[in-house]
Motif scaffolding. Structure first.
Motif, PDB file in Angstrom:
ATOM      1  N   LYS A   1      21.173   6.458  86.354  1.00  0.00           N
ATOM      2  CA  LYS A   1      22.204   6.387  85.325  1.00  0.00           C
ATOM      3  C   LYS A   1      23.455   7.102  85.828  1.00  0.00           C
ATOM      4  CE  LYS A   1      19.227   5.902  81.374  1.00  0.00           C
ATOM      5  NZ  LYS A   1      19.140   4.515  81.300  1.00  0.00           N
ATOM      6  N   LYS A   2      24.594   6.675  85.351  1.00  0.00           N
ATOM      7  CA  LYS A   2      25.874   7.203  85.823  1.00  0.00           C
ATOM      8  C   LYS A   2      25.926   8.733  85.731  1.00  0.00           C
ATOM      9  CE  LYS A   2      30.747   6.144  85.489  1.00  0.00           C
ATOM     10  NZ  LYS A   2      31.761   5.351  84.817  1.00  0.00           N
ATOM     11  N   THR A   3      25.473   9.283  84.610  1.00  0.00           N
ATOM     12  CA  THR A   3      25.510  10.734  84.432  1.00  0.00           C
ATOM     13  C   THR A   3      24.598  11.423  85.439  1.00  0.00           C
ATOM     14  OG1 THR A   3      25.948  10.428  82.088  1.00  0.00           O
ATOM     15  CG2 THR A   3      25.193  12.596  82.761  1.00  0.00           C
ATOM     16  N   SER A   4      23.394  10.886  85.631  1.00  0.00           N
ATOM     17  CA  SER A   4      22.454  11.496  86.579  1.00  0.00           C
ATOM     18  C   SER A   4      23.001  11.496  87.993  1.00  0.00           C
ATOM     19  CB  SER A   4      21.120  10.751  86.568  1.00  0.00           C
ATOM     20  OG  SER A   4      20.513  10.865  85.319  1.00  0.00           O
ATOM     21  N   SER A   5      23.574  10.377  88.406  1.00  0.00           N
ATOM     22  CA  SER A   5      24.067  10.299  89.779  1.00  0.00           C
ATOM     23  C   SER A   5      25.286  11.180  89.995  1.00  0.00           C
ATOM     24  CB  SER A   5      24.385   8.853  90.149  1.00  0.00           C
ATOM     25  OG  SER A   5      25.445   8.366  89.361  1.00  0.00           O
ATOM     26  N   ARG A   6      26.018  11.482  88.928  1.00  0.00           N
ATOM     27  CA  ARG A   6      27.211  12.314  89.058  1.00  0.00           C
ATOM     28  C   ARG A   6      26.886  13.798  89.051  1.00  0.00           C
ATOM     29  NH1 ARG A   6      32.983  11.415  87.644  1.00  0.00           N
ATOM     30  NH2 ARG A   6      32.238   9.285  87.721  1.00  0.00           N
ATOM     31  N   TYR A   7      25.994  14.226  88.156  1.00  0.00           N
ATOM     32  CA  TYR A   7      25.771  15.657  87.947  1.00  0.00           C
ATOM     33  C   TYR A   7      24.478  16.200  88.546  1.00  0.00           C
ATOM     34  CZ  TYR A   7      29.619  15.203  84.686  1.00  0.00           C
ATOM     35  OH  TYR A   7      30.838  14.946  84.140  1.00  0.00           O
ATOM     36  N   ALA A   8      23.564  15.347  88.889  1.00  0.00           N
ATOM     37  CA  ALA A   8      22.282  15.825  89.401  1.00  0.00           C
ATOM     38  C   ALA A   8      22.440  16.411  90.797  1.00  0.00           C
ATOM     39  CB  ALA A   8      21.273  14.687  89.436  1.00  0.00           C
ATOM     40  N   ILE A   9      21.755  17.503  91.033  1.00  0.00           N
ATOM     41  CA  ILE A   9      21.703  18.105  92.370  1.00  0.00           C
ATOM     42  C   ILE A   9      20.318  17.791  92.913  1.00  0.00           C
ATOM     43  CG2 ILE A   9      21.758  20.238  93.689  1.00  0.00           C
ATOM     44  CD1 ILE A   9      23.595  21.362  91.467  1.00  0.00           C
ATOM     45  N   PHE A  10      20.275  16.988  93.954  1.00  0.00           N
ATOM     46  CA  PHE A  10      19.002  16.518  94.464  1.00  0.00           C
ATOM     47  C   PHE A  10      18.420  17.490  95.477  1.00  0.00           C
ATOM     48  CE2 PHE A  10      21.173  12.707  93.004  1.00  0.00           C
ATOM     49  CZ  PHE A  10      20.200  12.177  92.180  1.00  0.00           C
ATOM     50  N   ASP A  11      17.133  17.617  95.418  1.00  0.00           N
ATOM     51  CA  ASP A  11      16.372  18.441  96.341  1.00  0.00           C
ATOM     52  C   ASP A  11      16.495  17.850  97.743  1.00  0.00           C
ATOM     53  OD1 ASP A  11      13.777  18.990  97.855  1.00  0.00           O
ATOM     54  OD2 ASP A  11      13.535  20.295  96.118  1.00  0.00           O
ATOM     55  N   PRO A  12      16.500  18.683  98.781  1.00  0.00           N
ATOM     56  CA  PRO A  12      16.546  18.146 100.154  1.00  0.00           C
ATOM     57  C   PRO A  12      15.402  17.188 100.464  1.00  0.00           C
ATOM     58  CG  PRO A  12      16.973  20.496 100.175  1.00  0.00           C
ATOM     59  CD  PRO A  12      16.568  20.139  98.768  1.00  0.00           C
ATOM     60  N   GLU A  13      14.319  17.292  99.725  1.00  0.00           N
ATOM     61  CA  GLU A  13      13.180  16.410  99.938  1.00  0.00           C
ATOM     62  C   GLU A  13      13.317  15.079  99.199  1.00  0.00           C
ATOM     63  OE1 GLU A  13      10.493  16.995 102.031  1.00  0.00           O
ATOM     64  OE2 GLU A  13      11.830  18.585 102.675  1.00  0.00           O
ATOM     65  N   TYR A  14      14.468  14.846  98.573  1.00  0.00           N
ATOM     66  CA  TYR A  14      14.722  13.613  97.839  1.00  0.00           C
ATOM     67  C   TYR A  14      14.506  12.415  98.762  1.00  0.00           C
ATOM     68  CZ  TYR A  14      17.443  10.190  95.153  1.00  0.00           C
ATOM     69  OH  TYR A  14      17.856   9.086  94.454  1.00  0.00           O
ATOM     70  N   LEU A  15      13.750  11.464  98.326  1.00  0.00           N
ATOM     71  CA  LEU A  15      13.380  10.266  99.089  1.00  0.00           C
ATOM     72  C   LEU A  15      12.614  10.614 100.370  1.00  0.00           C
ATOM     73  CD1 LEU A  15      16.586   8.058  98.688  1.00  0.00           C
ATOM     74  CD2 LEU A  15      14.551   8.062  97.253  1.00  0.00           C
ATOM     75  N   SER A  16      11.840  11.693 100.309  1.00  0.00           N
ATOM     76  CA  SER A  16      11.148  12.165 101.508  1.00  0.00           C
ATOM     77  C   SER A  16      10.093  11.187 102.022  1.00  0.00           C
ATOM     78  CB  SER A  16      10.505  13.528 101.253  1.00  0.00           C
ATOM     79  OG  SER A  16       9.541  13.430 100.223  1.00  0.00           O
ATOM     80  N   THR A  17       9.441  10.426 101.134  1.00  0.00           N
ATOM     81  CA  THR A  17       8.439   9.484 101.646  1.00  0.00           C
ATOM     82  C   THR A  17       9.108   8.342 102.395  1.00  0.00           C
ATOM     83  OG1 THR A  17       8.257   8.102  99.647  1.00  0.00           O
ATOM     84  CG2 THR A  17       6.807  10.028  99.781  1.00  0.00           C
ATOM     85  N   ILE A  18      10.328   7.986 101.989  1.00  0.00           N
ATOM     86  CA  ILE A  18      11.075   6.941 102.700  1.00  0.00           C
ATOM     87  C   ILE A  18      11.476   7.454 104.083  1.00  0.00           C
ATOM     88  CG2 ILE A  18      13.152   5.505 102.686  1.00  0.00           C
ATOM     89  CD1 ILE A  18      11.019   4.781 100.557  1.00  0.00           C
ATOM     90  N   THR A  19      12.001   8.676 104.126  1.00  0.00           N
ATOM     91  CA  THR A  19      12.385   9.274 105.401  1.00  0.00           C
ATOM     92  C   THR A  19      11.191   9.338 106.349  1.00  0.00           C
ATOM     93  OG1 THR A  19      14.059  10.610 104.282  1.00  0.00           O
ATOM     94  CG2 THR A  19      13.401  11.321 106.484  1.00  0.00           C
ATOM     95  N   ALA A  20      10.069   9.831 105.845  1.00  0.00           N
ATOM     96  CA  ALA A  20       8.863   9.935 106.676  1.00  0.00           C
ATOM     97  C   ALA A  20       8.380   8.552 107.112  1.00  0.00           C
ATOM     98  CB  ALA A  20       7.763  10.664 105.916  1.00  0.00           C
ATOM     99  N   GLY A  21       8.458   7.582 106.211  1.00  0.00           N
ATOM    100  CA  GLY A  21       8.031   6.225 106.555  1.00  0.00           C
ATOM    101  C   GLY A  21       8.880   5.606 107.648  1.00  0.00           C
TER     102      GLY A  21
END
Length: 77
Positions: free
Chosen positions: A25-45
């Motif tokens: 959602k627009k608000t989430s993508s603007r204000y959320a601070i994502f953990d460095p591990e965000y999308l970690s399974t994709i990175t590992a894959g």
């Protein structure tokens, strides 16, 4: 790549986000601070797929070797 990653059991929601099929959602993508591990399974894959490719093709995939050739053009997003 999506099929390969799905077959390697990456998190399906992370896969949908990485592919742009699930939009935050627009608000989430603007204000959320994502953990460095965000999308970690994709990175590992992806790293796993690249490791398998390196086992198969060896140094032919090494960036220092391919970067030096005139017929190789880096792709920019």
């Amino acid at each position: 790549m999506a099929t390969i990653l799905a077959n390697r059991r990456v998190d399906i929601i992370e896969l949908e986000i990485a592919l742009g099929h699930r939009v935050l959602k627009k608000t989430s993508s603007r204000y959320a601070i994502f953990d460095p591990e965000y999308l970690s399974t994709i990175t590992a894959g992806i790293e796993d797929v690249i490791a398998d490719l390196l086992k198969t093709v060896g140094p032919a995939l090494h960036p220092k070797l391919t970067r030096a050739h005139d017929n190789v053009v880096p792709l920019r997003a």
